[in-house]
Design a protein around this motif. Structure first.
Motif, mmCIF file in Angstrom:
data_model
loop_
_atom_site.group_PDB
_atom_site.id
_atom_site.type_symbol
_atom_site.label_atom_id
_atom_site.label_comp_id
_atom_site.label_asym_id
_atom_site.label_seq_id
_atom_site.Cartn_x
_atom_site.Cartn_y
_atom_site.Cartn_z
ATOM 1 N N SER A 68 0.860 -1.182 0.000
ATOM 2 C CA SER A 68 0.000 0.000 0.000
ATOM 3 C C SER A 68 0.896 1.231 0.000
ATOM 4 O O SER A 68 2.116 1.132 0.187
ATOM 5 C CB SER A 68 -0.930 0.008 1.217
ATOM 6 O OG SER A 68 -0.178 -0.015 2.417
ATOM 7 N N MET A 69 0.306 2.388 -0.213
ATOM 8 C CA MET A 69 1.047 3.642 -0.238
ATOM 9 C C MET A 69 0.426 4.602 0.756
ATOM 10 O O MET A 69 -0.804 4.680 0.886
ATOM 11 C CB MET A 69 1.041 4.232 -1.657
ATOM 12 C CG MET A 69 1.614 3.294 -2.711
ATOM 13 S SD MET A 69 1.474 3.917 -4.407
ATOM 14 C CE MET A 69 2.575 5.324 -4.339
ATOM 15 N N ASP A 70 1.289 5.348 1.468
ATOM 16 C CA ASP A 70 0.790 6.297 2.464
ATOM 17 C C ASP A 70 0.154 7.510 1.800
ATOM 18 O O ASP A 70 -0.882 8.005 2.240
ATOM 19 C CB ASP A 70 1.931 6.742 3.385
ATOM 20 C CG ASP A 70 2.496 5.585 4.205
ATOM 21 O OD1 ASP A 70 1.707 4.658 4.517
ATOM 22 O OD2 ASP A 70 3.698 5.602 4.514
ATOM 23 N N VAL A 71 0.786 7.980 0.742
ATOM 24 C CA VAL A 71 0.268 9.132 -0.004
ATOM 25 C C VAL A 71 0.400 8.836 -1.487
ATOM 26 O O VAL A 71 1.269 8.053 -1.890
ATOM 27 C CB VAL A 71 1.034 10.436 0.344
ATOM 28 C CG1 VAL A 71 0.788 10.840 1.784
ATOM 29 C CG2 VAL A 71 2.530 10.264 0.075
ATOM 30 N N PRO A 72 -0.438 9.420 -2.335
ATOM 31 C CA PRO A 72 -0.299 9.197 -3.772
ATOM 32 C C PRO A 72 1.045 9.711 -4.278
ATOM 33 O O PRO A 72 1.476 10.810 -3.923
ATOM 34 C CB PRO A 72 -1.458 9.999 -4.372
ATOM 35 C CG PRO A 72 -2.436 10.151 -3.255
ATOM 36 C CD PRO A 72 -1.622 10.238 -2.010
ATOM 37 N N SER A 73 1.720 8.914 -5.089
ATOM 38 C CA SER A 73 3.007 9.311 -5.646
ATOM 39 C C SER A 73 3.224 8.586 -6.966
ATOM 40 O O SER A 73 3.458 7.376 -6.984
ATOM 41 C CB SER A 73 4.146 8.984 -4.669
ATOM 42 O OG SER A 73 5.408 9.220 -5.274
ATOM 43 N N THR A 74 3.130 9.331 -8.051
ATOM 44 C CA THR A 74 3.330 8.746 -9.369
ATOM 45 C C THR A 74 4.752 8.211 -9.520
ATOM 46 O O THR A 74 4.973 7.128 -10.060
ATOM 47 C CB THR A 74 3.042 9.782 -10.465
ATOM 48 O OG1 THR A 74 1.678 10.224 -10.364
ATOM 49 C CG2 THR A 74 3.260 9.191 -11.844
ATOM 50 N N LEU A 121 -4.735 6.620 -7.296
ATOM 51 C CA LEU A 121 -4.426 8.013 -7.627
ATOM 52 C C LEU A 121 -3.025 8.147 -8.203
ATOM 53 O O LEU A 121 -2.776 8.989 -9.066
ATOM 54 C CB LEU A 121 -4.569 8.885 -6.374
ATOM 55 C CG LEU A 121 -5.984 9.034 -5.815
ATOM 56 C CD1 LEU A 121 -5.967 9.833 -4.515
ATOM 57 C CD2 LEU A 121 -6.904 9.712 -6.829
ATOM 58 N N SER A 122 -2.110 7.309 -7.746
ATOM 59 C CA SER A 122 -0.735 7.361 -8.256
ATOM 60 C C SER A 122 -0.647 6.919 -9.705
ATOM 61 O O SER A 122 0.291 7.287 -10.418
ATOM 62 C CB SER A 122 0.173 6.473 -7.399
ATOM 63 O OG SER A 122 0.172 6.897 -6.057
ATOM 64 N N GLU A 178 -7.354 0.361 -2.903
ATOM 65 C CA GLU A 178 -6.162 1.128 -2.534
ATOM 66 C C GLU A 178 -6.239 2.483 -3.243
ATOM 67 O O GLU A 178 -5.784 2.641 -4.369
ATOM 68 C CB GLU A 178 -4.892 0.371 -2.933
ATOM 69 C CG GLU A 178 -4.690 -0.952 -2.225
ATOM 70 C CD GLU A 178 -4.262 -0.788 -0.774
ATOM 71 O OE1 GLU A 178 -4.004 0.364 -0.357
ATOM 72 O OE2 GLU A 178 -4.197 -1.805 -0.059
ATOM 73 N N LYS A 179 -6.824 3.453 -2.562
ATOM 74 C CA LYS A 179 -7.060 4.755 -3.178
ATOM 75 C C LYS A 179 -5.754 5.428 -3.585
ATOM 76 O O LYS A 179 -5.656 6.021 -4.662
ATOM 77 C CB LYS A 179 -7.836 5.655 -2.212
ATOM 78 C CG LYS A 179 -8.183 7.024 -2.781
ATOM 79 C CD LYS A 179 -8.977 7.849 -1.787
ATOM 80 C CE LYS A 179 -9.294 9.231 -2.363
ATOM 81 N NZ LYS A 179 -10.053 10.056 -1.397
ATOM 82 N N GLU A 180 -4.732 5.325 -2.725
ATOM 83 C CA GLU A 180 -3.462 5.995 -3.012
ATOM 84 C C GLU A 180 -2.781 5.371 -4.230
ATOM 85 O O GLU A 180 -2.190 6.073 -5.045
ATOM 86 C CB GLU A 180 -2.534 5.925 -1.788
ATOM 87 C CG GLU A 180 -2.945 6.806 -0.621
ATOM 88 C CD GLU A 180 -4.150 6.269 0.126
ATOM 89 O OE1 GLU A 180 -4.441 5.063 -0.033
ATOM 90 O OE2 GLU A 180 -4.801 7.051 0.845
#
Length: 214
Positions: free
Chosen positions: A130-136, A166-167, A161-163
């Motif tokens: 999973s990711m803490d914040v979106p990051s492409t 969004l990434s 997994e929303k982040e």
């Protein structure tokens, strides 16, 4: 068939998972795939098309001139479809394009699509991440570590997994699907499928076929 599980950084985890042969090692059925893809695409159609027919255009229903004696071809009112101001003859009307297939047919289509990926060595399994914040950039680096930087990739997550989603939005070749919403067309549209381990377990439970007893 055993498949190696990779870590989030692309390194081998030292673990393997056994693919259910009834899900990932069947003879693909192209006709069933076609039926399910046709259903999915048909259900995506809005069906809101509409043109103005004779009863919808503005104008009088009065006969333009008498039937005989004028030297002109006989004519009705100005709403006639053969006139520029007339209505459309047999034009499209709002309708539903939805189609249905049996659950067994839809599941067979997904098994066939997944089996194609296994045959082409295009199925990869990784540990849940999973990711803490979106990051492409972080997601791009993750795919590069799995040697999937230049491929059209489908990432199948165990849960929403929303982040991660969004990434992926700025990566034209990357799409993310939660395993419960995975469809046949999602699998076929990707060059490579990256499954989280939990998503693989879900597919094994959902799509596996119990052996038939004599």
């Amino acid at each position: 068939m055993d498949l190696e599980i990779t870590q989030e950084d692309g390194a081998a985890s030292g673990q393997t998972v056994t693919l259910d042969p009834t899900v990932f090692d069947i003879e693909p059925n192209d006709h069933v795939i076609w039926l399910d893809v046709k259903r999915i695409q048909a259900n995506q159609r809005q069906g809101t098309h509409k043109t103005k027919e004779r009863s919808d255009v503005r104008g009088s229903r009065r006969k333009l001139y008498r039937q005989k004696g004028t030297g002109n071809a006989r004519a009705g009112d100005a709403k006639s479809p053969i006139r520029r101001t007339g209505g459309r003859a047999h034009g499209p009307r709002p309708r539903s394009y939805s189609q249905k297939v049996n659950k067994k047919t839809s599941r067979l289509a997904r098994r066939s699509a997944l089996s194609y990926k296994v045959q082409n060595d295009a199925l990869h399994v990784t540990e849940d991440f999973s990711m803490d914040v979106p990051s492409t950039g972080e997601l791009r680096s993750l795919l590069a570590l799995h040697n999937l930087a230049d491929a059209k990739v489908l990432i199948v997550t165990t849960e929403v997994e929303k982040e991660v989603y969004l990434s992926s939005r700025n990566l034209s070749k990357v799409s993310v699907r939660e395993v419960e919403s995975l469809s046949t067309i999602d699998v076929l549209d990707a060059d490579a499928v990256l499954l989280q381990q939990g998503a693989l377990d879900y597919l094994n439970d959902l799509l596996s076929v119990a052996p038939q007893t004599a």
